[in-house]
Design an enzyme around this catalytic site. Structure first.
Site, mmCIF file in Angstrom:
data_model
loop_
_atom_site.group_PDB
_atom_site.id
_atom_site.type_symbol
_atom_site.label_atom_id
_atom_site.label_comp_id
_atom_site.label_asym_id
_atom_site.label_seq_id
_atom_site.Cartn_x
_atom_site.Cartn_y
_atom_site.Cartn_z
ATOM 1 N N GLY A 7 0.910 -0.863 0.211
ATOM 2 C CA GLY A 7 -0.311 0.043 0.137
ATOM 3 C C GLY A 7 0.747 1.282 -0.334
ATOM 4 C CB SER A 130 -0.672 -9.713 -13.807
ATOM 5 O OG SER A 130 -0.770 -9.278 -15.103
ATOM 6 C CE1 TYR A 143 3.483 -9.357 -11.672
ATOM 7 C CE2 TYR A 143 3.326 -10.006 -13.543
ATOM 8 C CZ TYR A 143 3.347 -9.061 -13.059
ATOM 9 O OH TYR A 143 2.259 -8.655 -11.725
#
Length: 240
Positions: A7, A130, A143
């Site tokens: 964050g 993603s 990833y």
């Protein structure tokens, strides 16, 4: 009350700013104390910032207990922390493999499981996956694989009978090429930035606040009949 891992910058910071604008109490987590404090100041100071290594279940347990003790039941969990590096496939060491999977997959799983008992009835969890989870990413295999795992986690956790009994919804945002400090560093070469932009059907990079708006929607009553779902904020990159 909203808890956001990862964050302190990029999408996580933009999401914290948007939730604050809508009156939410916020706790942010990140690895760097310095970056966390900078983010806290940027958000106006009235934010709980907790240094956390999301690759460690004990850290996530401490995070959730800390924010619950300080701010009360968790209404929204945004499991956003993640890393992306691009070593050669055949030169990827085991330590690097573990770091990616611990941060991107283990970090999401334990963020949810440690938060769950402290969540309010009808709370919401949003995970950051993603666009590469469905189209692949040559040169960054770990990833892509880790983000596919995140998407799968959301489907399965959303269907768990205990999660359903508590009316907790679990959804995913899948960003494409989004401008953040991390992507800026990775695409400092103007030719690389132009090449990425050319891959996007809408012809531009996305902005962190565009992802934040999708997170806000998923966490709101406007998405009350949506769970195990996904919103792709990718300019059509993974869809066309």
């Amino acid at each position: 009350m909203v808890v956001i891992t990862g964050g302190s910058s990029g999408v996580g910071l933009a999401t914290a700013r948007l939730f604050i604008a809508h009156g939410a109490r916020i706790a942010i987590a990140g690895r760097s104390e310095e970056t966390l404090q900078s983010a806290r100041e940027a958000l106006g100071g009235n934010v709980l910032a907790v240094r956390t290594d999301v690759g460690r279940a004990a850290d996530l347990r401490a995070l959730m207990n800390t924010v619950h003790d300080a701010l009360g039941p968790i209404d929204v969990l945004f499991a956003n922390a993640g890393i992306s590096e691009c070593p050669d496939i055949f030169e990827t060491g085991e330590a690097f493999f573990d770091e990616v999977m611990h941060t991107n997959v283990k970090g999401v799983f334990y963020a949810f499981t440690e938060a769950f008992a402290l969540m309010s009835e009808g709370a919401n969890a949003v995970f950051t996956s993603s666009v590469v989870q469905q189209r692949g990413r040559p040169g960054d295999v770990l990833y892509a694989a880790s983000k596919a795992a995140v998407r799968s986690l959301a489907r399965t956790l959303a269907a768990d009978e205990r999660v359903l009994a508590k009316q907790v919804r679990v959804n995913v945002v899948s960003p494409g090429a989004i401008e953040t400090p991390l992507t800026a560093a990775a695409t400092a070469d103007p030719e690389v930035r132009a090449w990425v932009e050319a891959q996007v059907p809408m012809g531009r990079w996305g902005q962190a606040d565009e992802v934040a708006k999708a997170v806000l929607f998923l966490a709101s009553s406007d998405a009350s009949y949506l769970t195990a779902g996904e919103i792709a904020i990718d300019g059509g990159l993974g869809q066309i």
